[in-house]
Design an enzyme around this catalytic site. Sequence first.
Site, short mmCIF file in Angstrom:
data_model
loop_
_atom_site.label_atom_id
_atom_site.label_comp_id
_atom_site.label_asym_id
_atom_site.label_seq_id
_atom_site.Cartn_x
_atom_site.Cartn_y
_atom_site.Cartn_z
N LYS A 57 0.84 -1.21 0.00
CA LYS A 57 0.00 0.00 0.00
C LYS A 57 0.87 1.26 0.00
O LYS A 57 0.63 2.19 -0.76
CB LYS A 57 -0.92 -0.03 1.23
CG LYS A 57 -1.90 1.13 1.31
CD LYS A 57 -3.07 0.80 2.21
CE LYS A 57 -2.72 0.86 3.68
NZ LYS A 57 -2.43 2.21 4.19
N SER A 58 1.90 1.29 0.84
CA SER A 58 2.74 2.49 0.93
C SER A 58 3.44 2.76 -0.40
O SER A 58 3.50 3.91 -0.87
CB SER A 58 3.82 2.30 2.01
OG SER A 58 3.22 2.22 3.27
N ARG A 79 2.95 5.96 -3.23
CA ARG A 79 4.10 6.77 -3.65
C ARG A 79 4.35 6.67 -5.14
O ARG A 79 4.76 7.65 -5.79
CB ARG A 79 5.34 6.35 -2.85
CG ARG A 79 5.26 6.84 -1.38
CD ARG A 79 6.13 6.00 -0.47
NE ARG A 79 6.22 6.50 0.89
CZ ARG A 79 5.31 6.31 1.85
NH1 ARG A 79 4.19 5.64 1.59
NH2 ARG A 79 5.49 6.80 3.06
N GLY A 83 -4.91 8.00 5.36
CA GLY A 83 -4.02 8.99 5.99
C GLY A 83 -2.82 9.26 5.12
O GLY A 83 -2.35 10.41 5.03
N ASP A 142 1.78 -1.23 11.83
CA ASP A 142 0.48 -1.67 11.33
C ASP A 142 0.17 -3.13 11.69
O ASP A 142 -0.94 -3.61 11.45
CB ASP A 142 0.42 -1.50 9.81
CG ASP A 142 0.40 -0.02 9.42
OD1 ASP A 142 -0.01 0.81 10.25
OD2 ASP A 142 0.81 0.29 8.29
N LYS A 182 -4.69 5.79 14.56
CA LYS A 182 -4.75 5.15 13.24
C LYS A 182 -6.21 5.18 12.76
O LYS A 182 -7.01 5.95 13.26
CB LYS A 182 -4.20 3.72 13.34
CG LYS A 182 -2.71 3.67 13.65
CD LYS A 182 -1.88 4.22 12.51
CE LYS A 182 -0.39 4.18 12.83
NZ LYS A 182 0.39 4.94 11.84
C1 S3P Z 1 2.38 4.73 6.16
C2 S3P Z 1 2.97 5.03 7.34
C3 S3P Z 1 2.48 4.57 8.64
C4 S3P Z 1 1.45 3.47 8.51
C5 S3P Z 1 0.48 3.71 7.40
C6 S3P Z 1 1.20 3.88 6.07
C7 S3P Z 1 2.98 5.28 4.92
O1 S3P Z 1 1.91 5.66 9.32
O2 S3P Z 1 0.76 3.29 9.72
O3 S3P Z 1 -0.42 2.61 7.28
O4 S3P Z 1 2.64 4.80 3.83
O5 S3P Z 1 3.81 6.18 5.01
P1 S3P Z 1 2.84 6.62 10.21
O6 S3P Z 1 4.04 6.86 9.42
O7 S3P Z 1 2.08 7.89 10.44
O8 S3P Z 1 3.09 5.86 11.48
#
Ligand code: S3P
Length: 451
Positions: free
Chosen positions: A41-42, A46, A114, A338, A365
């Site tokens: 997902k991250s 990006r 988020g 996570d 979260k």
């Molecule tokens: C993420 C960073 C994490 C994670 C989120 C995805 C990201 O949050 O909990 O699911 O893609 O950068 P934090 O960096 O705020 O802890």
Amino acid sequence: MSEPASSLSLELQPQGNHQCLQVTPSSDFCLRGTLKVPGDKSISHRSLMLGALAEGETSIEGLLLGEDPCSTAACFTAMGAKISELNSTLITVQGVGLGNLQEPTNILDAGNSGTTMRLMMGLLAGQEGKFFTVTGDDSLRSRPMSRVVKPLEMMGAQIWGRADNSRAPLAIRGHKLQSIHYQSPIASAQVKSAVLLAGLLAAGETTVTEPALSRDHSERMLRAFGATVQIDPETKSATVTGWPKLTGQKVIVPGDISSAAFWLVAAAIIPGSELLLTNVGVNPTRTGILDALALMEADIELLNQRDVTGEPVADIRVRASQLRACKIGGDLIPRLVDEIPILAVAALFAQGTTVISDAEELRVKESDRLSVMATQLGKMGAKITELPDGLEISGGQSLSGAELDSFTDHRIAMSLAIAALTAKGVSRLHRADAASVSYPDFFTSLQNLIA
Ligand code: S3P
């Protein structure tokens, strides 16, 4: 002839706008097979964002087709990027160039994500002369945004919002930015990435220093797209130089270790199970779950380790074994932030008492994950105590079926579904469809792995 043993059944039932998962467990089943988990997902977020900002075409193979990346794609499409339809895992993005995002004619909706909202705010803050409004769903509108608003304001950003500019909806007027050295009070890749992305549009060098190292996908991908990024592991700092030439790239997204985590734990705790998870991203800033499960003496092996477009990847074999309790805290937390809900489920089956501390970030979260896991597993009869910054979980427990709720949090939905498999008696998991945020096929895959 003896009666056949009643088999485990999973049934998704419509319930208003949501779906309820009914789990009727049996004592006689295990999980077996080979599975490719969906894209990270991250990295998916990006790749869409940098693709939208770069010059030329970016192709993305293995993008997560979950609700969160769809929110990112919709936002950047509204700002002029040409993103092919998200109906196949091969996606193309025609970028607009670093400072050339168009002013959208409507509100940008980050949905439940988020990462979409916080990273995007970094990119919007420096789009001079353009005006943006960002919002999200009920969960996202209740989450703290001051953690990105404050450093962006230090760079010259103009941002307005509810609760003293700390809650969405937020309005941003793109403005000339100056570079900063930001000492982040929290280890958060979302905060770090928002500031570094804003630093792309500021003259000079923008640095973020964190109290512990968070995931570094932004730094890796920025380099691949042509930005100058310096990393200082000693001081846990990353520096980006403003106004780089970003050029479209070929990105291959590995499987998400945060999604693999559900299978790692499920197979570890369900006797007789053995799974092979292929093509999983094993970036060291994300493998805290493997370290925690190693501490718990889980039977896990990494095979075929390789590098795929700048990210380490491996296949992971997991076999059921007796787990032991452990203590989890400190710098390990950002590396498995996570995975704590599903680790709490693992701890129920370990010998001894597991203590998770330094995890107060879980309270902000998609839900308050400490409170929700404690109350939901508590309903199943688990001995689990909520601490201000973590959980204390007694192992060696047997669970009873119960009425459960995901609180529309994807990781809670999947963690509770695994817990429900191991219970005696029927569980009904309300709002189980939340899993689609990061793992649309989770329940189908679960059904297919049951042996
Ligand atoms: C993420 C960073 C994490 C994670 C989120 C995805 C990201 O949050 O909990 O699911 O893609 O950068 P934090 O960096 O705020 O802890």
